[in-house]
Design a protein around this motif. Structure first.
Motif, short mmCIF file in Angstrom:
data_model
loop_
_atom_site.label_atom_id
_atom_site.label_comp_id
_atom_site.label_asym_id
_atom_site.label_seq_id
_atom_site.Cartn_x
_atom_site.Cartn_y
_atom_site.Cartn_z
N GLN A 132 -9.13 -4.97 2.25
CA GLN A 132 -8.20 -5.57 3.19
C GLN A 132 -7.75 -6.95 2.72
OE1 GLN A 132 -7.22 -2.70 4.86
NE2 GLN A 132 -6.72 -4.27 6.34
N ARG A 133 -8.66 -7.72 2.16
CA ARG A 133 -8.29 -9.03 1.62
C ARG A 133 -7.27 -8.88 0.50
NH1 ARG A 133 -13.74 -12.63 0.79
NH2 ARG A 133 -14.27 -12.82 2.99
N PHE A 134 -7.51 -7.89 -0.34
CA PHE A 134 -6.61 -7.65 -1.48
C PHE A 134 -5.21 -7.29 -1.00
CE2 PHE A 134 -4.82 -4.74 -4.68
CZ PHE A 134 -4.70 -5.63 -5.72
N ILE A 135 -5.11 -6.35 -0.06
CA ILE A 135 -3.76 -5.96 0.38
C ILE A 135 -3.10 -7.06 1.21
CG2 ILE A 135 -4.18 -3.49 0.18
CD1 ILE A 135 -4.29 -3.40 3.28
N LYS A 136 -3.90 -7.89 1.88
CA LYS A 136 -3.33 -9.03 2.61
C LYS A 136 -2.71 -10.01 1.62
CE LYS A 136 -2.83 -11.78 6.26
NZ LYS A 136 -1.53 -12.40 6.15
N LYS A 137 -3.38 -10.20 0.50
CA LYS A 137 -2.84 -11.08 -0.55
C LYS A 137 -1.54 -10.51 -1.10
CE LYS A 137 -3.42 -14.26 -3.94
NZ LYS A 137 -2.31 -15.16 -3.92
N LEU A 138 -1.50 -9.19 -1.32
CA LEU A 138 -0.27 -8.55 -1.78
C LEU A 138 0.85 -8.75 -0.77
CD1 LEU A 138 -1.63 -5.15 -3.21
CD2 LEU A 138 -0.87 -7.17 -4.50
N LEU A 139 0.54 -8.62 0.50
CA LEU A 139 1.54 -8.83 1.56
C LEU A 139 2.02 -10.28 1.56
CD1 LEU A 139 3.05 -7.78 4.10
CD2 LEU A 139 1.05 -8.50 5.42
N ASP A 140 1.07 -11.21 1.52
CA ASP A 140 1.43 -12.64 1.53
C ASP A 140 2.28 -13.03 0.33
OD1 ASP A 140 0.01 -12.87 3.89
OD2 ASP A 140 -1.76 -13.77 2.95
N ASP A 141 2.04 -12.40 -0.81
CA ASP A 141 2.79 -12.70 -2.03
C ASP A 141 4.12 -11.94 -2.10
OD1 ASP A 141 0.74 -14.37 -2.76
OD2 ASP A 141 -0.10 -13.03 -4.28
N LEU A 172 4.56 -8.73 -2.39
CA LEU A 172 4.54 -7.58 -3.30
C LEU A 172 4.55 -6.24 -2.56
CD1 LEU A 172 2.03 -9.03 -5.89
CD2 LEU A 172 4.51 -8.85 -6.10
N ILE A 173 4.16 -6.26 -1.29
CA ILE A 173 4.25 -5.05 -0.45
C ILE A 173 4.85 -5.46 0.89
CG2 ILE A 173 2.33 -3.81 -1.56
CD1 ILE A 173 0.58 -4.57 0.85
N SER A 174 5.45 -4.49 1.57
CA SER A 174 6.05 -4.75 2.88
C SER A 174 4.98 -4.61 3.98
CB SER A 174 7.18 -3.76 3.15
OG SER A 174 6.66 -2.46 3.31
N LEU A 175 5.33 -5.06 5.17
CA LEU A 175 4.42 -4.93 6.31
C LEU A 175 4.14 -3.46 6.60
CD1 LEU A 175 2.76 -6.26 8.51
CD2 LEU A 175 4.82 -6.33 9.93
N CYS A 176 5.15 -2.62 6.48
CA CYS A 176 4.97 -1.18 6.69
C CYS A 176 3.97 -0.61 5.69
CB CYS A 176 6.32 -0.48 6.58
SG CYS A 176 6.25 1.28 6.88
N ASP A 188 0.45 -1.75 6.62
CA ASP A 188 -0.11 -0.97 7.73
C ASP A 188 -0.59 0.41 7.26
OD1 ASP A 188 0.33 -3.06 9.50
OD2 ASP A 188 2.26 -2.24 10.21
N LYS A 189 0.19 1.05 6.40
CA LYS A 189 -0.19 2.38 5.89
C LYS A 189 -1.46 2.29 5.05
CE LYS A 189 4.45 4.35 5.87
NZ LYS A 189 5.56 4.83 5.01
N ILE A 190 -1.52 1.29 4.18
CA ILE A 190 -2.71 1.12 3.33
C ILE A 190 -3.92 0.78 4.19
CG2 ILE A 190 -3.75 -0.21 1.45
CD1 ILE A 190 -0.84 -0.58 0.37
N SER A 191 -3.74 -0.05 5.20
CA SER A 191 -4.85 -0.39 6.11
C SER A 191 -5.41 0.86 6.78
CB SER A 191 -4.40 -1.38 7.18
OG SER A 191 -4.16 -2.64 6.61
N ALA A 192 -4.52 1.74 7.23
CA ALA A 192 -4.96 2.98 7.87
C ALA A 192 -5.74 3.85 6.88
CB ALA A 192 -3.77 3.75 8.41
N LEU A 193 -5.27 3.91 5.64
CA LEU A 193 -5.98 4.68 4.62
C LEU A 193 -7.35 4.05 4.32
CD1 LEU A 193 -3.05 5.44 2.15
CD2 LEU A 193 -4.24 7.07 3.63
N ASN A 194 -7.41 2.72 4.30
CA ASN A 194 -8.68 2.04 4.07
C ASN A 194 -9.69 2.35 5.17
OD1 ASN A 194 -7.95 0.86 1.66
ND2 ASN A 194 -7.38 -1.10 2.58
N ARG A 195 -9.22 2.38 6.42
CA ARG A 195 -10.12 2.71 7.54
C ARG A 195 -10.68 4.12 7.39
NH1 ARG A 195 -6.36 -0.20 10.36
NH2 ARG A 195 -5.25 1.63 11.11
N GLU A 196 -9.85 5.05 6.92
CA GLU A 196 -10.31 6.42 6.71
C GLU A 196 -11.31 6.50 5.56
OE1 GLU A 196 -7.13 9.24 6.23
OE2 GLU A 196 -6.03 8.38 7.93
#
Length: 70
Positions: free
Chosen positions: A33-42, A44-48, A51-59
């Motif tokens: 989650q920290r990694f994808i948050k960094k990608l979002l902040d930079d 490199l990825i959209s909010l959508c 959210d999709k990656i976060s859901a996959l991480n939870r699974e």
């Protein structure tokens, strides 16, 4: 005003135990989650995508408090 307890709605649940495997999965989830948050902040990825990656991480990682996160 009288407050009455509805016994039929009360259920007993056992406490969840944090195992070593659960702690490891929780740690890996938090790091992902920290990694994808960094990608979002930079930008490199959209909010959508975030959210999709976060859901996959939870699974995948099944964090200890997943039901509260969703």
């Amino acid at each position: 005003m009288e407050v009455m307890k509805n016994i039929s709605l009360m259920t007993e649940t056992s406490a969840r135990k944090m195992t070593k495997d659960a702690m490891q999965a929780d740690y890996e989830y938090r790091m992902a989650q920290r990694f994808i948050k960094k990608l979002l902040d930079d930008g490199l990825i959209s909010l959508c995508e975030y959210d999709k990656i976060s859901a996959l991480n939870r699974e995948k990682f099944c964090p200890f408090m997943a039901e509260l996160i969703a």
